[in-house]
Design an enzyme around this catalytic site. Structure first.
Site, PDB file in Angstrom:
ATOM      1  CG  LEU A 103      -3.834 -37.208   0.093  1.00 62.31           C
ATOM      2  CD1 LEU A 103      -2.547 -37.297   0.864  1.00 62.31           C
ATOM      3  CD2 LEU A 103      -4.809 -38.260   0.580  1.00 62.31           C
ATOM      4  N   GLY A 104      -5.767 -33.122  -0.726  1.00 59.46           N
ATOM      5  CA  GLY A 104      -6.266 -31.828  -0.282  1.00 59.46           C
ATOM      6  C   GLY A 104      -5.334 -30.740  -0.729  1.00 59.46           C
ATOM      7  N   GLY A 156      -2.567 -27.997   0.458  1.00 51.46           N
ATOM      8  CA  GLY A 156      -1.678 -27.591   1.539  1.00 51.46           C
ATOM      9  C   GLY A 156      -1.436 -26.104   1.486  1.00 51.46           C
ATOM     10  N   GLY A 157      -0.461 -25.634   2.234  1.00 48.89           N
ATOM     11  CA  GLY A 157      -0.178 -24.208   2.295  1.00 48.89           C
ATOM     12  C   GLY A 157       0.151 -23.634   0.940  1.00 48.89           C
ATOM     13  CG  PHE A 158       3.501 -24.750  -0.744  1.00 45.69           C
ATOM     14  CD1 PHE A 158       3.662 -25.858  -1.540  1.00 45.69           C
ATOM     15  CD2 PHE A 158       4.077 -24.739   0.515  1.00 45.69           C
ATOM     16  CE1 PHE A 158       4.403 -26.930  -1.107  1.00 45.69           C
ATOM     17  CE2 PHE A 158       4.816 -25.818   0.955  1.00 45.69           C
ATOM     18  CZ  PHE A 158       4.985 -26.913   0.160  1.00 45.69           C
ATOM     19  N   PRO A 216      -1.591 -28.314  -4.099  1.00 42.30           N
ATOM     20  CG  PRO A 216      -1.935 -29.274  -6.183  1.00 42.30           C
ATOM     21  CD  PRO A 216      -1.517 -28.002  -5.526  1.00 42.30           C
ATOM     22  CE  LYS A 229       2.666 -30.026   2.614  1.00 44.75           C
ATOM     23  NZ  LYS A 229       3.111 -29.009   3.556  1.00 44.75           N
ATOM     24  CG  ASP A 234      -0.637 -22.114  10.096  1.00 41.11           C
ATOM     25  OD1 ASP A 234      -1.590 -21.756  10.815  1.00 41.11           O
ATOM     26  OD2 ASP A 234      -0.787 -22.447   8.908  1.00 41.11           O
TER      27      ASP A 234
END
Ligand SMILES: *[C@@H]1O[C@H](CO)[C@@H](O)[C@H](O)[C@H]1NC(C)=O
Ligand SMILES: *[C@@H]1O[C@H](CO)[C@@H](O)[C@H](O)[C@H]1NC(C)=O
Ligand SMILES: *[C@@H]1O[C@H](CO)[C@@H](O)[C@H](O)[C@H]1NC(C)=O
Ligand SMILES: *[C@@H]1O[C@H](CO)[C@@H](O)[C@H](O)[C@H]1NC(C)=O
Ligand SMILES: *[C@@H]1O[C@H](CO)[C@@H](O)[C@H](O)[C@H]1NC(C)=O
Ligand SMILES: *[C@@H]1O[C@H](CO)[C@@H](O)[C@H](O)[C@H]1NC(C)=O
Ligand SMILES: *[C@@H]1O[C@H](CO)[C@@H](O)[C@H](O)[C@H]1NC(C)=O
Ligand SMILES: *[C@@H]1O[C@H](CO)[C@@H](O)[C@H](O)[C@H]1NC(C)=O
Ligand SMILES: *[C@@H]1O[C@H](CO)[C@@H](O)[C@H](O)[C@H]1NC(C)=O
Ligand SMILES: CC(=O)N[C@H]1CO[C@H](CO)[C@@H](O)[C@@H]1O
Length: 795
Positions: free
Chosen positions: A524-525, A527-529, A531, A546, A643
């Site tokens: 999906l993309g 994230g902070g830490f 994929p 995540k 954030d």
């Protein structure tokens, strides 16, 4: 070869005169911008937009006996005018006494806009179905002629949807393969004849999108792919898309459109394609009273598509311009010497994978192929876009497929590979991209030898001192690397000892099955830490997974933080954690899946934005406010998110907003008004100034970010893309912590239960990103789930 040498660039700074000379029989402007059934216009009369910027009327090109209806800039001196749109491009009126006297542009009985000749025959019409008797045509200050229902205001037809050779700010050029719509620029036949010429400018079907100029069906110029903020094959960035170009690309819809938005419409901006295939961008402001060319392509021979043939490379600073790429020789030496380069080049030494492997096995001396790095290139055409996580994945893919001849890993695009001939390659002297060209071992070995020679002579001259320094540096670097690696490993393993007893454990196998072994199609993309993958559990429930992998090196802190906080937080406006998996190598978090993705995918996408009506926006904002109130006041922990931004707001089926990504969040004590932190984390543009600059954070920092979100929701613009006086500024250069309300007051305000206080005079903050950085952010339509984490170390 028919290639024309073009005017050198220095020319561009001079005003460019004389586009289309045309005669407009003495115009008696009917000082109106509106055409109605009872008020047609005939030759000699014009419509003028309300702000006096554009004019519509009849015109005759010089040296022509044909008459047309067109639109031009009113404020450009008459002899420098360019007709930007022509109604009857293919159906001219012949100049005769009757036509000149009594042809007219009118609204017919059926409500359509019609151009009638002197005998009342229709020469041109809008041909849309009109269901009322009240249609009018209006010329806007953008140069758009619209046919609309004067009662309902509904737009039935507009000239911007039928572009000819000119691109004006406010237009959308592009295509939709599903509906078959094509809005391309097409040149006039000659300067005196608006009928369609040979040259067309528009998008190809590539992913990522590229702009082409075609000469008939042959490519004539190519922009290179769009990287989210620019076309990477066009160097003259400042001029080419300094202001407001954006490409909106939707693979699923099969659509790609380019929008052009300028912020001060009192200047004249337009772009057009000339009858000889040059794309020119024109500009006029109050200092320069004639429009001048601010940018154009092609400007030199190397800009012409494929001039050096396959595997040839063009360098405008060399003579001759064409060379073969490293490891390649001319296909035909004779042709090449004659300057006939179209045949291109062929490989000098076969690649290992191309050789007959049964022969090789017996010789036993197989050496692997490798890649040679070519710097500052205009990347070739006919690329294939590949989804891989990093450049090594890109290289691996290329190495494992013998038909792959090159790859490149470009910021904003990621991995592109080539499997055929490398066409239209250019060597730039600066900027450009790195191209990794697949070469046989023999070619690479030659390089190595040359390098060795160089190093040997270098060291003998400069002596052992430099070598010693180099060795020392190398040693230090290695030691550093070791320490870093060790720390990362420790961090990663520490995560194992965390208390996750409150969370259900979901079996690793189940997660693997749910995500098709973390297949890239499910990604999906970022994230902070790490994929984030989409998955489907056995029971059919959709989840988002995540993944923190050992190799990511970063984000262990954020991961731990997220688990600790979110496992203890429960609210319908926070994203829900369903379970986790803490195997040694893999740390995984499983969340409920949000069908409508993140808020930024709606808000900053011109097509999707439309779906967010005010009621929906309000609903979303209310949800965020409630979620924040819970975090700040009502949860057992009292959490500051730190954030909060559009990409961290997820939307479910019913467009309920849910706050996500607690990687940077902190808990705080009730008594703690302002906490100080060494590390300033968050996203630029959403950080409150006292936090970004002084490292002070409190719940008010979130309120600041919330305020930014609110402004973005209302304006539909990214905070960092606000323009003022042609400069990129923050949407909010202004704010003050003390003036901000608390979240509970905000929730009350939104529920209309208190009177709003009067706004106070804003304070200024300091702009700390350069124009260029902001610009590149602005031009990205949507960053997907990618976290744009800017870390500033505190003093
Ligand atoms: C466009 O194509 C035509 C026919 O293929 C050719 O004669 C002409 O020279 C080309 N024009 C340019 C500017 O290359
Ligand atoms: C118009 O025609 C004349 C004579 O044929 C020629 O000299 C002149 O250059 C033409 N003007 C334009 C703008 O084409
Ligand atoms: C064209 O139509 C107008 C209005 O209907 C009428 O006044 C005029 O006589 C017509 N002209 C011709 C040549 O039929
Ligand atoms: C108007 O549109 C209809 C339907 O699309 C088409 O059949 C007709 O030929 C069009 N008429 C003209 C004059 O373009
Ligand atoms: C438009 O006007 C005609 C004639 O005046 C009338 O017959 C028709 O009903 C009207 N149509 C609409 C949608 O008002
Ligand atoms: C590979 O070599 C074998 C034996 O030398 C030969 O029979 C075969 O035709 C060769 N294949 C190709 C594709 O050259
Ligand atoms: C190599 O790449 C080509 C082009 O993308 C593709 O058609 C082919 O299936 C690939 N071969 C392998 C073994 O992956
Ligand atoms: C995942 O990988 C395993 C073993 O590598 C394999 O048996 C299984 O079929 C794969 N599942 C999917 C959905 O690709
Ligand atoms: C646009 O530029 C003009 C001339 O410089 C200036 O007077 C006007 O205020 C500007 N408008 C905006 C919206 O910045
Ligand atoms: C506005 C919007 O696109 N809403 C969509 C959210 O997701 C549901 C389920 O997929 C769709 O039905 C909505 O149209």
């Amino acid at each position: 070869m028919g290639i024309q040498y073009r005017i050198p660039f220095s020319f561009l700074s001079f005003p460019f005169l004389l586009f289309v000379l045309f005669t407009i029989p003495s115009q008696h402007s009917t000082a109106t911008d509106t055409l109605t059934q009872s008020q047609p216009i005939s030759p000699g009369q014009t419509l003028t937009s309300s702000g006096q910027t554009f004019e519509l009327g009849f015109f005759i090109p010089s040296n022509s006996s044909k008459q047309y209806v067109g639109i031009w800039h009113k404020n450009i001196p008459i002899h420098d005018r360019k007709v930007v749109w022509v109604a009857n491009r293919e159906n001219p009126l012949t100049v005769t006494a009757t036509n000149s006297a009594s042809s007219s542009l009118t609204i017919g009985k059926d409500g359509n806009l019609r151009l009638l000749d002197g005998m009342n025959n229709t020469v041109w019409l809008t041909n849309v179905s009109v269901h009322s008797n009240h249609s009018i045509a209006m010329l806007s200050d953008r140069g758009d002629l619209t046919l609309k229902d004067s009662v309902s205001g509904l737009i039935l037809w507009e000239s911007f949807n039928y572009p000819y050779d000119t691109f004006l700010p406010g237009m959308m050029l592009g295509m939709n393969t599903k509906t078959g719509e094509k809005r391309f620029m097409s040149s006039w036949l000659t300067e005196d004849d608006p009928s369609p010429g040979k040259f067309v400018c528009g998008f190809s079907m590539d992913t990522p999108p590229q702009v082409f100029i075609w000469n008939g069906s042959k490519p004539y110029w190519r922009s290179g792919p769009w990287d989210g903020s620019k076309f990477i094959g066009v160097l003259d960035i400042e001029n080419a898309y300094g202001d407001g170009f954006n490409v909106i690309h939707d693979n699923q819809q099969g659509s790609v459109y380019m929008a052009w938005h300028v912020y001060n419409t009192s200047y004249v901006h337009f772009m057009f394609i000339t009858p000889d295939g040059t794309l020119k961008r024109m500009f006029m402001d109050e200092q320069v009273k004639n429009p001048y060319v601010s940018w154009m392509v092609p400007v030199n021979r190397c800009d012409i598509y494929g001039v050096c043939g396959p595997f040839g490379v063009c360098n405008k600073n060399k003579s001759p311009n064409c060379e073969c790429l490293k490891g390649f020789v001319p296909n035909s030496i004779d042709d090449w010497k004659k300057g006939n380069w179209a045949g291109g080049c062929v490989r000098k030494t076969d690649l290992l994978c191309q050789k007959n492997t049964s022969n090789l096995a017996s010789s036993g001396k197989a050496q692997n192929d490798g890649f040679g790095k070519l710097r500052s290139m205009k990347l070739p055409d006919h690329f294939e876009y590949l989804y891989t996580e990093d450049s090594s994945g890109c290289q691996q893919w290329c190495l494992s497929n013998c038909s792959c001849v090159a790859y490149a890993y470009v910021t904003g695009i990621d991995c592109v590979v080539w499997t055929g001939g490398l066409m239209d390659v250019q060597q730039f002297s600066l900027a450009g991209n790195d191209l990794y060209l697949r070469l046989s071992y023999l070619e690479l070995a030659k390089d190595k030898k040359n390098n060795e020679k160089f190093i040997i002579s270098f060291t003998t001259i400069s002596g052992v001192v430099l070598l010693g320094a180099f060795m020392y540096g190398l040693h230090r670097w290695r030691a550093n690397q070791r320490v870093n690696k060790e720390n990362r490993r420790k961090d990663f393993e520490m995560a194992d000892s965390m208390d996750t007893s409150e969370l259900p454990i979901i079996g690793f196998d189940k997660i693997l099955a749910a995500t098709d072994n973390f297949s890239t199609t499910n990604k999906l993309g970022e994230g902070g830490f790490g994929p984030v993958y989409k998955g489907k559990l056995e029971d059919g429930q959709l989840v988002a997974v995540k993944r923190l992998s050992r190799h990511s090196g970063q984000g262990v802190e954020e991961f731990k933080n997220e688990i600790i906080l979110i496992s203890k937080l429960q609210h319908r406006n926070l994203v829900r954690l369903l379970g986790c998996q803490m195997k040694k190598e893999e740390k995984l978090l499983v969340y409920e899946y949000m069908t409508n993705k993140s808020l930024d995918t709606f808000l900053f996408d011109a097509t999707k934005r439309v779906k967010l009506d005010w009621a929906k926006r309000f609903h979303i904002i209310q949800g965020i406010a409630r979620g924040l109130l819970y975090l700040h006041r009502d949860s057992c922990l009292r959490v500051i998110h730190r954030d909060l931004k559009a990409s961290n707001i997820l939307l479910d089926d019913d467009m309920n907003s849910k706050i996500s990504d607690f990687g940077l969040a902190r808990t705080f004590q009730v008594t703690q008004e302002l906490a100080n932190t060494q590390r300033v984390v968050g996203t630029f543009g959403y950080m409150s100034p006292e936090y970004a600059m002084g490292g002070l954070f409190s719940e008010k920092s979130d309120v600041y970010s919330f305020g930014v979100l609110l402004l973005e929701m209302v304006s539909g613009m990214r905070n960092t893309c606000f323009h003022y006086r042609e400069k990129y500024l923050n949407l909010l250069g202004y704010d003050h912590a003390a003036d901000r309300p608390t979240m509970s007051v905000v929730v009350l305000m939104l529920s209309n239960e208190i009177d709003l206080p009067h706004p106070k005079q804003p304070t200024f903050t300091i702009q700390s990103l350069s124009d260029v950085d902001l610009r590149s952010q602005c031009n990205k339509i949507s960053s997907g789930n990618k976290a744009s984490l800017s870390i500033i170390e505190g003093r």
